[in-house]
Design an enzyme around this catalytic site. Sequence first.
Site, PDB file in Angstrom:
ATOM      1  N   ASN A  10       0.878  -1.179   0.000  1.00 51.10           N
ATOM      2  CA  ASN A  10       0.000   0.000   0.000  1.00 51.10           C
ATOM      3  C   ASN A  10       0.909   1.220   0.000  1.00 51.10           C
ATOM      4  O   ASN A  10       1.490   1.554   1.029  1.00 51.10           O
ATOM      5  CB  ASN A  10      -0.905  -0.015   1.238  1.00 51.10           C
ATOM      6  CG  ASN A  10      -1.755   1.245   1.338  1.00 51.10           C
ATOM      7  OD1 ASN A  10      -1.758   2.069   0.426  1.00 51.10           O
ATOM      8  ND2 ASN A  10      -2.467   1.400   2.446  1.00 51.10           N
ATOM      9  N   LYS A  12       0.102   4.215  -0.243  1.00 48.15           N
ATOM     10  CA  LYS A  12      -0.555   5.401   0.320  1.00 48.15           C
ATOM     11  C   LYS A  12      -0.351   6.595  -0.622  1.00 48.15           C
ATOM     12  O   LYS A  12      -0.404   6.416  -1.831  1.00 48.15           O
ATOM     13  CB  LYS A  12      -0.061   5.656   1.748  1.00 48.15           C
ATOM     14  CG  LYS A  12      -0.227   4.388   2.604  1.00 48.15           C
ATOM     15  CD  LYS A  12      -0.140   4.609   4.063  1.00 48.15           C
ATOM     16  CE  LYS A  12      -0.408   3.286   4.795  1.00 48.15           C
ATOM     17  NZ  LYS A  12      -0.401   3.405   6.238  1.00 48.15           N
ATOM     18  N   HIS A 104      -9.812   1.186   4.404  1.00 49.29           N
ATOM     19  CA  HIS A 104      -8.574   1.357   5.174  1.00 49.29           C
ATOM     20  C   HIS A 104      -8.864   2.281   6.357  1.00 49.29           C
ATOM     21  O   HIS A 104      -9.682   3.206   6.244  1.00 49.29           O
ATOM     22  CB  HIS A 104      -7.488   1.952   4.270  1.00 49.29           C
ATOM     23  CG  HIS A 104      -6.137   1.922   4.914  1.00 49.29           C
ATOM     24  ND1 HIS A 104      -5.749   2.859   5.840  1.00 49.29           N
ATOM     25  CD2 HIS A 104      -5.103   1.046   4.796  1.00 49.29           C
ATOM     26  CE1 HIS A 104      -4.511   2.561   6.253  1.00 49.29           C
ATOM     27  NE2 HIS A 104      -4.103   1.470   5.635  1.00 49.29           N
ATOM     28  N   GLU A 106      -7.311   4.687   7.523  1.00 52.15           N
ATOM     29  CA  GLU A 106      -7.107   6.113   7.227  1.00 52.15           C
ATOM     30  C   GLU A 106      -8.330   6.692   6.510  1.00 52.15           C
ATOM     31  O   GLU A 106      -8.701   7.840   6.723  1.00 52.15           O
ATOM     32  CB  GLU A 106      -5.814   6.288   6.408  1.00 52.15           C
ATOM     33  CG  GLU A 106      -4.580   6.075   7.284  1.00 52.15           C
ATOM     34  CD  GLU A 106      -3.357   5.541   6.564  1.00 52.15           C
ATOM     35  OE1 GLU A 106      -3.268   5.627   5.336  1.00 52.15           O
ATOM     36  OE2 GLU A 106      -2.468   5.002   7.274  1.00 52.15           O
ATOM     37  N   GLU A 174      -5.791  -4.845  10.189  1.00 48.02           N
ATOM     38  CA  GLU A 174      -4.783  -3.830  10.477  1.00 48.02           C
ATOM     39  C   GLU A 174      -5.153  -3.101  11.768  1.00 48.02           C
ATOM     40  O   GLU A 174      -5.974  -2.164  11.740  1.00 48.02           O
ATOM     41  CB  GLU A 174      -4.717  -2.812   9.340  1.00 48.02           C
ATOM     42  CG  GLU A 174      -4.271  -3.397   8.025  1.00 48.02           C
ATOM     43  CD  GLU A 174      -3.638  -2.354   7.117  1.00 48.02           C
ATOM     44  OE1 GLU A 174      -2.490  -2.560   6.719  1.00 48.02           O
ATOM     45  OE2 GLU A 174      -4.266  -1.320   6.848  1.00 48.02           O
ATOM     46  N   GLY A 180       2.042   2.380  10.918  1.00 45.02           N
ATOM     47  CA  GLY A 180       3.001   3.474  10.805  1.00 45.02           C
ATOM     48  C   GLY A 180       3.622   3.883  12.130  1.00 45.02           C
ATOM     49  O   GLY A 180       4.225   4.948  12.238  1.00 45.02           O
ATOM     50  N   SER A 220       3.083  -2.092  10.462  1.00 49.50           N
ATOM     51  CA  SER A 220       4.521  -2.127  10.737  1.00 49.50           C
ATOM     52  C   SER A 220       5.183  -3.462  10.389  1.00 49.50           C
ATOM     53  O   SER A 220       6.115  -3.886  11.071  1.00 49.50           O
ATOM     54  CB  SER A 220       4.791  -1.759  12.195  1.00 49.50           C
ATOM     55  OG  SER A 220       4.334  -0.437  12.457  1.00 49.50           O
TER      56      SER A 220
HETATM   57  P1  13P Z   1       2.775   0.456   7.812  1.00 50.83           P
HETATM   58  O1  13P Z   1       3.313  -0.833   7.216  1.00 50.83           O
HETATM   59  O2  13P Z   1       3.539   1.655   7.378  1.00 50.83           O
HETATM   60  O3  13P Z   1       2.576   0.340   9.286  1.00 50.83           O
HETATM   61  O4  13P Z   1       1.304   0.664   7.166  1.00 50.83           O
HETATM   62  C1  13P Z   1       0.383  -0.355   7.258  1.00 50.83           C
HETATM   63  C2  13P Z   1      -0.784  -0.009   6.415  1.00 50.83           C
HETATM   64  O5  13P Z   1      -1.569   0.860   6.744  1.00 50.83           O
HETATM   65  C3  13P Z   1      -0.959  -0.750   5.144  1.00 50.83           C
HETATM   66  O6  13P Z   1      -2.225  -0.551   4.617  1.00 50.83           O
END
Ligand code: 13P
Length: 258
Positions: A10, A12, A104, A106, A174, A180, A220
Amino acid sequence: MKRPFVVAANWKMYKGPSEATAYLQEFLSHATTVPQTVSQTNKMNKVLFLVPAIDLWVVSQTLQGTAIGWGAQNCHFEKQGAFTGENSPAVIAELRTPYTLVGHSERRAIFGENDEMIAKKVRALQDVGIEPMLCVGETLAQREAGQTGDVIREQLREGLKLRVESKPFMVAYEPVWAIGTGKVASPQQANEAHQILRAELRHIGGDALAQSTPILYGGSVKPDNSAELAAQSEIDGFLVGGASLQVDSFLALARTKK
Ligand code: 13P
């Protein structure tokens, strides 16, 4: 039933078309890309890239004909209309996009997406032949209040409410507190959540659905914690943010041994 091990990037809101192309060319130069060869030698897992919508055209051009999949990170639930700034599932499908992320955390937290919208997106994607990857996960406050099971069961159930029963989808667990933050869920915590989700899938669609649906872990994931996560019985792959942005770390994850 043996489920595929799926490693999804991903990106982002990182990488424009030029950077995406350069990255994928480098990735492909290290990867076995002929579909038959991949399944025969099992050198790489099932790999896919979830990219910014504006990259989809070049990414689809670069990856079509390879064993690697791609997709968007979000879409609207209507085919067309007065929805300024949104992306249509039908247009995403026009690029022969095989997958797209839905729900997601976010999107839920920053853009106010709720389960009802997410359920409509799952359905809209399936209707145009795209396999949705539905994300679920609890916040730290919900985990500390002992609500993890209830929260993720409900997100799963509600998100799948309008699905087409005969069409496949994937699930990504997740935990919001692990995204993150560098704070990965312990392999046991992740496996436990995946067990809850698999049981809920059984409840929703029976044993065949529960056994055939990949449940990925995200939060992570890095090359140095991937082996112990992959060793868990219920973890069928990874959804990777930060560590997918560099070719070398994502290649290492793409080659995770299950
Ligand atoms: P990280 O791997 O940066 O923690 O992000 C996870 C994520 O949100 C993948 O969709």
